[in-house]
Design a protein around this motif. Structure first.
Motif, PDB file in Angstrom:
ATOM      1  N   LEU A   1       0.586  -1.152  -0.316  1.00 33.39           N
ATOM      2  CA  LEU A   1       0.729   0.162  -0.418  1.00 33.39           C
ATOM      3  C   LEU A   1       1.552   1.202  -0.190  1.00 33.39           C
ATOM      4  CD1 LEU A   1      -2.542  -1.443   2.836  1.00 33.39           C
ATOM      5  CD2 LEU A   1      -3.301  -0.408   0.520  1.00 33.39           C
ATOM      6  N   ALA A   2       2.247   0.924   0.534  1.00 31.85           N
ATOM      7  CA  ALA A   2       3.151   2.550   0.524  1.00 31.85           C
ATOM      8  C   ALA A   2       3.596   2.835  -1.011  1.00 31.85           C
ATOM      9  CB  ALA A   2       4.782   1.979   0.824  1.00 31.85           C
ATOM     10  N   VAL A   3       3.373   1.833  -2.239  1.00 39.58           N
ATOM     11  CA  VAL A   3       3.284   2.174  -3.171  1.00 39.58           C
ATOM     12  C   VAL A   3       2.090   2.977  -4.118  1.00 39.58           C
ATOM     13  CG1 VAL A   3       3.555   2.082  -5.994  1.00 39.58           C
ATOM     14  CG2 VAL A   3       5.119   1.665  -4.129  1.00 39.58           C
ATOM     15  N   ALA A   4       0.580   1.844  -3.716  1.00 39.76           N
ATOM     16  CA  ALA A   4      -0.792   2.423  -4.195  1.00 39.76           C
ATOM     17  C   ALA A   4      -1.128   4.032  -3.502  1.00 39.76           C
ATOM     18  CB  ALA A   4      -1.341   1.790  -3.539  1.00 39.76           C
ATOM     19  N   ALA A   5      -0.394   4.444  -1.542  1.00 38.31           N
ATOM     20  CA  ALA A   5      -1.176   5.312  -1.613  1.00 38.31           C
ATOM     21  C   ALA A   5      -0.245   6.834  -2.358  1.00 38.31           C
ATOM     22  CB  ALA A   5      -0.049   5.749  -0.088  1.00 38.31           C
ATOM     23  N   THR A   6       0.746   6.751  -3.083  1.00 38.15           N
ATOM     24  CA  THR A   6       1.118   7.676  -3.899  1.00 38.15           C
ATOM     25  C   THR A   6       0.191   7.672  -4.848  1.00 38.15           C
ATOM     26  OG1 THR A   6       2.719   6.321  -4.313  1.00 38.15           O
ATOM     27  CG2 THR A   6       4.077   7.736  -3.215  1.00 38.15           C
ATOM     28  N   ALA A   7       0.220   7.065  -5.199  1.00 36.91           N
ATOM     29  CA  ALA A   7      -0.662   7.054  -6.787  1.00 36.91           C
ATOM     30  C   ALA A   7      -2.471   7.579  -5.749  1.00 36.91           C
ATOM     31  CB  ALA A   7      -1.055   5.734  -7.694  1.00 36.91           C
ATOM     32  N   VAL A   8      -2.492   7.586  -5.064  1.00 39.72           N
ATOM     33  CA  VAL A   8      -3.839   7.655  -4.806  1.00 39.72           C
ATOM     34  C   VAL A   8      -4.285   9.571  -4.625  1.00 39.72           C
ATOM     35  CG1 VAL A   8      -5.599   8.698  -2.481  1.00 39.72           C
ATOM     36  CG2 VAL A   8      -4.463   6.042  -3.891  1.00 39.72           C
ATOM     37  N   ALA A   9      -2.962  10.146  -3.797  1.00 36.31           N
ATOM     38  CA  ALA A   9      -3.034  11.380  -3.565  1.00 36.31           C
ATOM     39  C   ALA A   9      -2.114  11.959  -4.812  1.00 36.31           C
ATOM     40  CB  ALA A   9      -1.426  11.587  -3.009  1.00 36.31           C
ATOM     41  N   GLY A  10      -1.446  11.622  -5.858  1.00 35.08           N
ATOM     42  CA  GLY A  10      -1.135  11.958  -6.852  1.00 35.08           C
ATOM     43  C   GLY A  10      -2.403  12.486  -7.829  1.00 35.08           C
ATOM     44  N   LEU A  11      -3.543  11.736  -7.636  1.00 34.23           N
ATOM     45  CA  LEU A  11      -4.909  11.778  -8.406  1.00 34.23           C
ATOM     46  C   LEU A  11      -5.690  12.508  -8.296  1.00 34.23           C
ATOM     47  CD1 LEU A  11      -6.814   9.714  -9.922  1.00 34.23           C
ATOM     48  CD2 LEU A  11      -7.589   8.892  -8.868  1.00 34.23           C
ATOM     49  N   LEU A  12      -5.104  12.801  -7.076  1.00 35.37           N
ATOM     50  CA  LEU A  12      -6.103  14.369  -5.857  1.00 35.37           C
ATOM     51  C   LEU A  12      -5.094  15.528  -6.205  1.00 35.37           C
ATOM     52  CD1 LEU A  12      -6.854  12.451  -2.383  1.00 35.37           C
ATOM     53  CD2 LEU A  12      -8.543  12.556  -4.632  1.00 35.37           C
ATOM     54  N   THR A  13      -4.082  15.275  -5.873  1.00 34.13           N
ATOM     55  CA  THR A  13      -3.192  16.479  -6.348  1.00 34.13           C
ATOM     56  C   THR A  13      -2.773  16.777  -8.241  1.00 34.13           C
ATOM     57  OG1 THR A  13      -2.075  15.958  -4.428  1.00 34.13           O
ATOM     58  CG2 THR A  13      -0.633  17.049  -6.035  1.00 34.13           C
ATOM     59  N   ALA A  14      -3.118  16.513  -9.129  1.00 40.60           N
ATOM     60  CA  ALA A  14      -2.918  16.585 -10.244  1.00 40.60           C
ATOM     61  C   ALA A  14      -3.320  17.764 -10.634  1.00 40.60           C
ATOM     62  CB  ALA A  14      -2.394  15.497 -11.376  1.00 40.60           C
TER      63      ALA A  14
ATOM     64  N   VAL B   1       1.239  14.073  -3.268  1.00 42.91           N
ATOM     65  CA  VAL B   1       1.104  15.598  -3.455  1.00 42.91           C
ATOM     66  C   VAL B   1       2.023  15.672  -4.410  1.00 42.91           C
ATOM     67  CG1 VAL B   1       0.830  17.567  -2.496  1.00 42.91           C
ATOM     68  CG2 VAL B   1       0.000  15.660  -1.587  1.00 42.91           C
ATOM     69  N   SER B   2       3.929  15.325  -3.901  1.00 44.65           N
ATOM     70  CA  SER B   2       4.733  15.970  -4.667  1.00 44.65           C
ATOM     71  C   SER B   2       5.102  15.549  -5.267  1.00 44.65           C
ATOM     72  CB  SER B   2       6.367  15.727  -3.140  1.00 44.65           C
ATOM     73  OG  SER B   2       7.364  16.513  -3.755  1.00 44.65           O
ATOM     74  N   VAL B   3       4.904  14.501  -6.131  1.00 45.84           N
ATOM     75  CA  VAL B   3       5.112  13.215  -7.414  1.00 45.84           C
ATOM     76  C   VAL B   3       4.221  14.197  -8.346  1.00 45.84           C
ATOM     77  CG1 VAL B   3       5.221  11.649  -8.579  1.00 45.84           C
ATOM     78  CG2 VAL B   3       6.301  11.550  -6.418  1.00 45.84           C
ATOM     79  N   ALA B   4       3.120  14.568  -8.291  1.00 45.26           N
ATOM     80  CA  ALA B   4       2.652  14.764  -9.098  1.00 45.26           C
ATOM     81  C   ALA B   4       1.871  16.160  -9.308  1.00 45.26           C
ATOM     82  CB  ALA B   4       1.084  14.170  -8.415  1.00 45.26           C
ATOM     83  N   GLY B   5       2.250  16.486  -8.226  1.00 46.99           N
ATOM     84  CA  GLY B   5       2.096  18.312  -8.526  1.00 46.99           C
ATOM     85  C   GLY B   5       4.229  18.705  -9.396  1.00 46.99           C
ATOM     86  N   TYR B   6       4.876  18.195  -9.277  1.00 42.89           N
ATOM     87  CA  TYR B   6       6.040  18.352  -9.944  1.00 42.89           C
ATOM     88  C   TYR B   6       5.650  17.581 -11.043  1.00 42.89           C
ATOM     89  CZ  TYR B   6      11.052  18.832 -10.848  1.00 42.89           C
ATOM     90  OH  TYR B   6      12.898  19.250 -10.797  1.00 42.89           O
ATOM     91  N   TRP B   7       5.310  16.670 -11.833  1.00 42.59           N
ATOM     92  CA  TRP B   7       5.287  16.333 -13.224  1.00 42.59           C
ATOM     93  C   TRP B   7       4.365  17.094 -13.492  1.00 42.59           C
ATOM     94  CZ3 TRP B   7       3.086  10.689 -13.992  1.00 42.59           C
ATOM     95  CH2 TRP B   7       3.004  10.067 -15.333  1.00 42.59           C
ATOM     96  N   ALA B   8       3.734  17.687 -13.203  1.00 41.17           N
ATOM     97  CA  ALA B   8       2.221  18.784 -13.386  1.00 41.17           C
ATOM     98  C   ALA B   8       2.656  20.224 -14.054  1.00 41.17           C
ATOM     99  CB  ALA B   8       0.771  18.905 -12.379  1.00 41.17           C
ATOM    100  N   PHE B   9       3.933  21.092 -13.501  1.00 38.84           N
ATOM    101  CA  PHE B   9       4.661  21.606 -13.673  1.00 38.84           C
ATOM    102  C   PHE B   9       5.530  21.636 -14.226  1.00 38.84           C
ATOM    103  CE2 PHE B   9       1.865  23.449  -9.751  1.00 38.84           C
ATOM    104  CZ  PHE B   9       0.899  24.250 -10.536  1.00 38.84           C
ATOM    105  N   ALA B  10       6.461  20.429 -13.808  1.00 39.42           N
ATOM    106  CA  ALA B  10       8.233  20.517 -14.510  1.00 39.42           C
ATOM    107  C   ALA B  10       8.189  21.157 -16.475  1.00 39.42           C
ATOM    108  CB  ALA B  10       9.026  19.308 -14.163  1.00 39.42           C
ATOM    109  N   PHE B  11       6.939  19.913 -16.850  1.00 40.53           N
ATOM    110  CA  PHE B  11       7.671  20.572 -18.592  1.00 40.53           C
ATOM    111  C   PHE B  11       6.980  22.239 -18.809  1.00 40.53           C
ATOM    112  CE2 PHE B  11       4.654  19.928 -22.380  1.00 40.53           C
ATOM    113  CZ  PHE B  11       6.796  19.837 -23.346  1.00 40.53           C
ATOM    114  N   ALA B  12       5.657  21.938 -18.293  1.00 46.73           N
ATOM    115  CA  ALA B  12       5.650  23.461 -18.378  1.00 46.73           C
ATOM    116  C   ALA B  12       6.131  24.687 -18.271  1.00 46.73           C
ATOM    117  CB  ALA B  12       4.012  23.895 -17.892  1.00 46.73           C
ATOM    118  N   ALA B  13       7.434  25.323 -16.702  1.00 44.62           N
ATOM    119  CA  ALA B  13       8.287  25.754 -16.496  1.00 44.62           C
ATOM    120  C   ALA B  13       9.378  25.165 -17.439  1.00 44.62           C
ATOM    121  CB  ALA B  13       8.620  24.969 -15.283  1.00 44.62           C
TER     122      ALA B  13
END
Length: 389
Positions: A59-72, A120-132
């Motif tokens: 679940l430690a891996v699944a948790a990051t995906a759940v948080a990312g799904l809400l954050t992105a 939260v960190s992974v999804a947010g960074y991925w969402a902004f990095a390319f545009a930046a």
């Protein structure tokens, strides 16, 4: 402006200054993706130390995906005006803290909280990095996308195996402590390497609403979701697919999958002017690979299938990143946020779908289902004709 007559050496600082931001962004995404999948490499020791089963520890891996799904899809809405360099540095700092929480977690619940923060960190960074990145290096969209994707591939190839090795030598907590330090170092690098990147004009909820009403964009996001769903229904069981033919070559073929991925990243970047072909070819290739693996009975089939799977799947992030920003050039942050959301949802739901199929019907239906979904995704992108709106 006056015409310079300096020697070519005077251009060197300009080149270095131009690409340093992209390299800094790439180091950040490499560290965050490595951190996301580190539990897979240290799972037995982590589970034993915290007194949970290996299944629960997963679940430690699944948790990051759940948080990312809400954050992105929401982070640009929450931060519509913030300077993107500051946001990226803050997200890396949050990732470092998340890894530190995991490293010192006394119980599994605390570890899980740290992993949610990392999502939260992974999804947010991925969402902004390319545009930046494309604003820091104008006119080099394909190169920026390919470079960032190479960071993900390098993390996949080197991060998890290296984490596993270090975990065996020093313990899993030291691995996450090292990840925290390296992620913090990446934050410092981005702060000094990136110029100030103002938010896109109009960023926020209104921009997201307009992106959601863009029919062609949303069709592409849907086809992306279906294709990635097919991959992640099968990918957790790639080891099983190899082992049922020859268990002695698992490590070598997993490395081959990653090397194929590097080739796929580069191929997608080189097809940046033919995005319909690139977005169609990636899912089509790994669909063929999954279908071949479903009936494979020799390494003569398994080896090229694994290579093609890695190549085709790793075309998808680069090609679709370029596709969505071409389809919606005025609202790139929202378009990229929707792409990341589709990926995170597909990772989470694909793993669940594959697990249910594996328990109920076996490995072959898992691989064939993944192939069928990838075919649907490829056919969908092939059907999207016309110029972006």
């Amino acid at each position: 402006m006056s015409t310079s007559t300096r020697t070519p050496t005077s251009t060197t600082p300009t080149v270095r200054a131009t690409w340093t931001p992209v390299l800094a962004l790439t180091s950040g995404i490499a560290m965050l993706v490595s951190s996301e999948f580190l539990p897979a490499g240290v799972l037995p020791g982590l589970a034993a130390d915290l007194g949970v089963t290996e299944g629960t520890a997963g679940l430690a891996v699944a948790a990051t995906a759940v948080a990312g799904l809400l954050t992105a899809p929401t982070i640009a809405v929450v931060l519509p005006r913030a300077d993107r360099r500051t946001v990226l540095v803050a997200l890396l700092a949050i990732g470092a803290v998340a890894n530190l929480i995991v490293a010192v977690a006394p119980v599994f619940a605390v570890l899980l909280a740290g992993r949610l923060v990392l999502g939260v960190s992974v999804a947010g960074y991925w969402a902004f990095a390319f545009a930046a990145g494309i604003r820091a290096v104008p006119g080099r969209d394909a190169t920026v996308s390919t470079t960032l994707a190479l960071g993900v591939s390098i993390a996949t190839i080197a991060g998890v195996p290296l984490g596993s090795l270090l975990g065996d030598l020093f313990g899993w907590r030291w691995v996450f402590g090292l990840a925290a330090a390296l992620t913090a170092a990446s934050a410092v690098g981005v702060w000094f390497a990136m110029p100030s990147v103002p938010a896109q004009p109009g960023a926020g909820l209104a921009m997201l609403r307009r992106a959601l009403t863009h029919r062609r964009l949303m069709l592409g996001i849907t086809f992306l979701f279906v294709a990635v769903l097919g991959n992640f229904a099968a990918y957790p069981y790639i080891r099983l697919a190899i082992e049922r033919v020859d268990a002695s070559v698992v490590a070598l073929l997993l490395l081959l999958w990653g090397l194929g991925g590097l080739g796929g990243n580069l191929a997608a970047g080189s097809l940046s002017r033919r995005l319909r072909l690139a977005t169609t070819l990636g899912p089509a290739l790994f669909a063929l690979a999954l279908a071949a693996l479903a009936g494979a009975d020799s390494l003569w089939i398994v080896v090229p299938a694994v290579l093609a799977w890695g190549f085709g799947m790793n075309m998808v992030p680069v090609a679709t990143q370029l596709w969505v920003t071409t389809a919606e050039p005025r609202r790139t942050e929202s378009a990229l946020a929707l792409q990341v959301t589709a990926f995170q949802a597909a990772i989470m739901l694909g793993s669940a779908l594959g697990g249910r199929l594996l328990d109920g019907a076996g490995l072959t239906p898992v691989l064939l289902t993944g192939a069928a979904l990838a075919v649907v995704g490829a056919a969908g992108f092939a059907s999207l004709r016309g110029r972006p709106a």
